[in-house]
Design a protein around this motif. Structure first.
Motif, short mmCIF file in Angstrom:
data_model
loop_
_atom_site.label_atom_id
_atom_site.label_comp_id
_atom_site.label_asym_id
_atom_site.label_seq_id
_atom_site.Cartn_x
_atom_site.Cartn_y
_atom_site.Cartn_z
N TRP A 145 -3.95 0.19 -6.51
CA TRP A 145 -5.04 0.84 -5.78
C TRP A 145 -6.24 -0.09 -5.66
CZ3 TRP A 145 -3.85 4.66 -2.91
CH2 TRP A 145 -2.80 5.50 -3.27
N VAL A 146 -6.52 -0.83 -6.72
CA VAL A 146 -7.63 -1.79 -6.67
C VAL A 146 -7.33 -2.87 -5.65
CG1 VAL A 146 -8.86 -3.55 -8.00
CG2 VAL A 146 -8.39 -1.33 -9.03
N LEU A 147 -6.11 -3.39 -5.67
CA LEU A 147 -5.74 -4.44 -4.75
C LEU A 147 -5.64 -3.93 -3.31
CD1 LEU A 147 -3.15 -6.27 -6.97
CD2 LEU A 147 -5.50 -6.91 -6.53
N ALA A 148 -5.25 -2.67 -3.15
CA ALA A 148 -5.19 -2.08 -1.81
C ALA A 148 -6.59 -1.93 -1.23
CB ALA A 148 -4.48 -0.73 -1.87
N ALA A 149 -7.57 -1.72 -2.07
CA ALA A 149 -8.94 -1.56 -1.60
C ALA A 149 -9.62 -2.89 -1.30
CB ALA A 149 -9.76 -0.80 -2.65
#
Length: 150
Positions: free
Chosen positions: A8-12
């Motif tokens: 989720w962090v990398l997707a953001a």
């Protein structure tokens, strides 16, 4: 309760980097994007480390270690050590940026493509749509003006 993780962090990261800019800065798009991407990548690396899912083949790990070692040696004995470590404002990469790139590679390699790939792909798609909308608007004559003056 759902726990946020590295995907989720990398997707953001991509949408956040697209949106980040400093209108009062000398380089309005550079420092803000570097800050957002660096902080997000370090957070993603911390979450991968907490998950304990680091994956990297030994040959790739040795190649990255050799590259970073060679770059560190060059930075240490180079003519301008400050910029060799940090890079220059004209976007010339220093050792710190190459180390961040190596970390990005390791974090991306440690994600599970079946479980995490879709989340990262959604983040990239969101950023791509944003870039496409801005590029289309500029092609149709929209002029964002002198960003950074105001």
């Amino acid at each position: 309760m759902r726990r946020a993780g590295a995907p989720w962090v990398l997707a953001a990261l991509a949408p956040a980097a697209f949106l980040a800019f400093d209108p009062a800065g000398w380089y309005p798009f550079g420092p803000a994007k570097v800050l957002v991407v660096s902080a997000g990548l370090l957070a993603g690396a911390a979450l991968v480390a907490a998950r304990g899912t680091w994956r990297c083949e030994p040959a790739i790990a040795w190649a990255l270690a050799a590259l970073l070692g060679f770059l560190a040696l060059g930075a240490a004995v180079g003519l301008d050590p400050r910029y060799a470590w940090t890079g220059t404002p004209e976007r010339m990469l220093g050792f710190a940026t190459w180390a961040l790139c190596a970390l990005a590679f390791l974090v991306g390699r440690s994600l599970d493509p079946d479980r995490d790939g879709r989340r990262v792909a959604v983040g990239l798609a969101v950023a791509s749509v944003g870039v496409g909308v801005v590029a289309t608007a500029e092609a149709l004559g929209w002029d964002p003006g002198p960003i950074g003056l105001g």
